[in-house]
Write an enzyme that holds these catalytic residues in place. Sequence first.
Site, PDB file in Angstrom:
ATOM      1  N   CYS A   1       0.801  -1.227   0.000  1.00 44.98           N
ATOM      2  CA  CYS A   1       0.000   0.000   0.000  1.00 44.98           C
ATOM      3  C   CYS A   1       0.832   1.274   0.000  1.00 44.98           C
ATOM      4  CB  CYS A   1      -0.998  -0.009   1.151  1.00 44.98           C
ATOM      5  SG  CYS A   1      -0.287   0.087   2.815  1.00 44.98           S
TER       6      CYS A   1
ATOM      7  N   HIS B   1      -2.959   1.548   6.794  1.00 48.25           N
ATOM      8  CA  HIS B   1      -3.172   1.534   5.354  1.00 48.25           C
ATOM      9  C   HIS B   1      -2.845   2.926   4.834  1.00 48.25           C
ATOM     10  CE1 HIS B   1      -4.460   0.599   1.417  1.00 48.25           C
ATOM     11  NE2 HIS B   1      -5.593   1.277   1.460  1.00 48.25           N
TER      12      HIS B   1
ATOM     13  N   ASP C   1      -7.063   6.083  -3.672  1.00 47.62           N
ATOM     14  CA  ASP C   1      -6.336   4.910  -3.185  1.00 47.62           C
ATOM     15  C   ASP C   1      -6.008   3.989  -4.354  1.00 47.62           C
ATOM     16  OD1 ASP C   1      -5.259   2.780  -1.866  1.00 47.62           O
ATOM     17  OD2 ASP C   1      -6.910   2.524  -0.450  1.00 47.62           O
TER      18      ASP C   1
ATOM     19  N   ASN D   1     -14.222   4.228  10.189  1.00 49.57           N
ATOM     20  CA  ASN D   1     -15.300   4.327  11.181  1.00 49.57           C
ATOM     21  C   ASN D   1     -15.912   3.006  11.645  1.00 49.57           C
ATOM     22  OD1 ASN D   1     -15.997   7.235  11.759  1.00 49.57           O
ATOM     23  ND2 ASN D   1     -16.027   7.294   9.527  1.00 49.57           N
TER      24      ASN D   1
ATOM     25  N   ASP E   1     -16.913  -0.431  13.516  1.00 48.24           N
ATOM     26  CA  ASP E   1     -16.758  -0.943  14.881  1.00 48.24           C
ATOM     27  C   ASP E   1     -16.100  -2.325  14.832  1.00 48.24           C
ATOM     28  OD1 ASP E   1     -18.023   1.294  15.816  1.00 48.24           O
ATOM     29  OD2 ASP E   1     -19.975   0.338  16.048  1.00 48.24           O
TER      30      ASP E   1
END
Length: 669
Positions: free
Chosen positions: A262, A320, A343, A383, A385
């Site tokens: 990456c 990342h 990306d 974001n 969980d």
Amino acid sequence: MSENLENHKTEGFDSSDALVVRRGAPFRITLQLQGRPFNPRTDSVKIKIMLGRLYAVMPVTFSKTVSSTRWKAYMDQEDLNLQEPSIYISSPASASVGCYKFQLCVFTKNSQRSCTFGKFILLFNPWCREDGVYIPFEDQREEYILNDSGLLFMGTAMNLVSRPWSFDQFEPGILEACLNLLQASPQHQQSRKMDHLNRNDPVYISRVVSAMINCEDDRGVLKGNWSGDFKDGVNPSSWTGSGDILRHWVQSGYSPVKYGQCWVFAAVMCTVMRVLGIPCRVVTNFNSAHDTNNNLVIEEFYSNTGKKLNHSRDSIWNFHVWVECWMTRPDLGSEMDGWQVLDPTPQERSGGVFCCGPAPVKAIMDRRIDLIFDVPFVYAEVNADVHTIIVNEGRVVGVNKDTEKVGSLICTKAVGFPRVQNITGDYKHIRSPTLSSRRSPTPDSTLRRAGSSNGVVVFLTLEKAPVAGEPIHFTVKVINKQNVTKRMKVHFNAQAKEYNHSPSDTFWENHGVMQLAPMEAQMIHQQILPAQYEDVVGDDLINLAVVLEDMDTQEQALASEEFNIATPELIIEVANADSTVVNKQQMATLTFTNPFSHPVSGILSVSGAGLIQHKVQFRMPSLRPGARVEQSITFVPNMVGTKMLQANLSLTNIRSTIRGFKMVTVRRA
């Protein structure tokens, strides 16, 4: 020539065989008429500008009034040299970028025609207010367009690793490689005319480049490899700059370069965007989620003895790396102008192609998942969980939920300084004091994860950020929340892991039994010795977990942490650094002290865009624990400005690379 380069901030491209200028600003060409001076009363001049099959024809006038939407050519009547007249060509601020040809014809009163041909390369112009990539601060233009070196941040949020990188945008052949990338794209191959028309739009260009950095759908630059087997290519950790990669791609006839991960994909894309004139920076998201089923929940599984299991298609990468580019978004509205996530690492298809973005950072903050491009995917990366699930013989025996782990730190290099800039608050609303405190890591940060069951709470704390050659000290605090005595089984487990993989087999474990009186809290101190982790971990991270099992109720609680081990930097000292001038030999000394518990040897590589023409390598003999070695090098800077001298020591008998860098200010002679 030099006046044009200076006015257009393109002095770094002086090795190109074409004039390099930026759109929306005039540049000057000088006519050399043979045999007689120019006669403004009887002679006229026309210029034809060509990009592929697109062209514009314009008469050369004496009006200096230019248009931000049309090509214009003029002579300055007040400063007209009849022997060698100057013509100013001004492109619209929305002109397509690329390599233009032009034809200039002089007509006399007898309709005699004399023509000459030339070419120039036109780039985006962040110094021009009418350009869609205009960025209003000079220090940011210097950083995000002209700076040819930087830092990539890796490791973990609490123990950042700063990896030096040379973007190399002004090195010979790199400008041409970046233009070749546009020519090799599927968009250009399918319709050259439409590609040339669309090249006026930074949104279009950024999607083309995002797809072309990886080779999954096209003749792109890099092939990704996360297998650990790089024998038919280059280990991604060995790259130190974009120049070698882009040159290799061109020289191989656009065959993909092996291999990238990456940070390599992102750094090469940053080079291409800076070359083309689009402000760009490399960004790291720590604990980056890859949510395959779009439910904003990542499930991680552990055994009842603390071993992390590979049971989920979802994943969390310890870090990342992507890029942000600065541009307006007329397709979405002015409220979405500014930084856009792109990306180039191939993870998911976007519009049928492996690319991602441009997704406005403001849209991610505001959860505008209805907007193009790829906002939902990036939103989940920062974001989601995390549900940590303990399983025993196929049965769930414990669950923890963490809403703060993903996107715990999002950062980039600071403008003008070799240090980290925290930009987490640009992506997400900071939800709690806990998160706020974790967003500003320091070398002494305490790493903590807590887990609980109905009966006990367990905290896992690293006493300090781990350093190579030293024991890893950690503490487990267990609190009995109930008014009954508890007998607990305690399981410790450590596994090495790559930043984007599930961990490998356990390399250290410990088991025991403890008894807790009603409402009692106890501390357990543990350590992992260097000899137990050095041969296993190298540049990898460690997944450390503790599981407590109530021997009466079988309830289980888990606390875990993933962390990296800091390696020492190579120390670089430049002799008489204040007197470093262009084209004059300079000397530097590199120093390394072996921190490991056994002898090491390796290959030392030194490079630096604008400082060293070709990478220099030295073989370092075996160095016993605690011993120190020095290596002197000489170099001749060939470019004025602040440049990065960087060194890598690739160890042969341990899976680790030691790095160092020094910023060198080169002045004019």
